[in-house]
Scaffold this motif. Sequence first.
Motif: not given
Length: 444
Positions: A239-261
């Motif tokens: 569960q923590a791993a899923a949250r951590h990945g989601a948090a990083i990808r959310e910040r990637a989107i905020a910085h205008r990056r593709d979260p799939e990278t």
Amino acid sequence: MPTRRLHLNVGINSTGYAASSWAWPGTRWNRFADFEHYLHAAKLARDGVFDAVFLSDHTALQRDATSRPLHSFDPVVLFSALAATVPDIGFVLTASTSYNSPYNLARRLASLDTISGGRLVWNVVSSFNPDIAANFGSAPLPARADRYRRADEFLSVVKKLWLSWDTPGGPAPEEFLWTAETARRIDHHGEFFDVAGPLNVPIGPQGHPVISQAGASAAGIDLAGKHAELVYAALLGKQAAARHGAAIRERAIAHRRDPETVRLLPGLVPIIGDTREEALRRHEALHGSAGEDGLLASLFRRTGMSVDPDVPLDPSVFAWDEGQDGAVGFVRSLAELTADEKLTARQLVRRTEGGHRLLVGTARDVADGILDWWADGTVDGFTVQPPVLPDDLARFVAEVVPLLQAEGAYPREYREPTIRGRFALPVPVPPTGAAAVGVSPVHP
């Protein structure tokens, strides 16, 4: 199984991830100071088709003289020697943004990336150990917020430098080897750095080294979202791993990056036995104990806890805050695991080793534990930390890797020559014009 592939990196620090690994029976205690030891580990990793070997690094000798010295050889020097000898395998190289300068580090890393054929990953750290600060002058270790602002600016400068001189190619130039269009000043002026550029190493075979990052604080997650392509983390529960990945990808989107990278590869410590009971005894022996009570005593000694080992732990015993000087990730992972799963101390000691996820059992148990987190996309793979080198790496390669390959999850050979190709990451390209990244041309 999904069509994507499982990724595995492997740590080859010192004599192994376990503190007592230097004294493990049948091994040479001082192999941490022998190049042949690291060469053997890198060759074993290549036999196992690992994507890369990983070295963490602190520029200070640790204070605990009963434990293996986790960091000794400079990763740039060691990996340069290994890259010249071992083909295919990649190199995850740790270097600090707090105690380096952008131009020199950019040049060293670009040189190694080009010479190795595009096999380098830079694991970015900001250094949290005051002993490191004491080796670089009288100034104390900067506050976390200052270290992360410096790291962000450092990364921005280095990435501009890496793309500032176009790769030589095509027909021979008639007069000038480079021009204002092919070698571009970056003219960076910021809070921490003033750097003119361009870099005197041209753009390499994978654009520039892949960037990895491991911070788990809010500032670390934001830095990863802005810059990281690989993320190394202490994640003990799914569960923590899923949250951590989601948090990083959310910040990637905020910085205008593709979260799939962004690829998530948390740490994993495998302890393998012919039977689960044999693996449990090996786990205990790594702590110098003959039973589970020894593991509990070690946990209580490290954390200062004094609790009933069979009563669910209160997550508050693992107190952490964003402003603490030390690493946030290891403490936070304990708090999250005990909150998510209501574990007792007796259960906890079988779930974590050295701060990372622990898998104890047969090779099949370990393979299934890896596939469980990977198959549904919770993680992209793992950074395996063998407790004893080379023994546990050799056993993982011989017994676990074939099981992962039989499942169709893991490759049997190297196909992509660069790390970017291996992780299906986009290749950075130089700006189409000076204004694109705020650079200005330089004349020969």
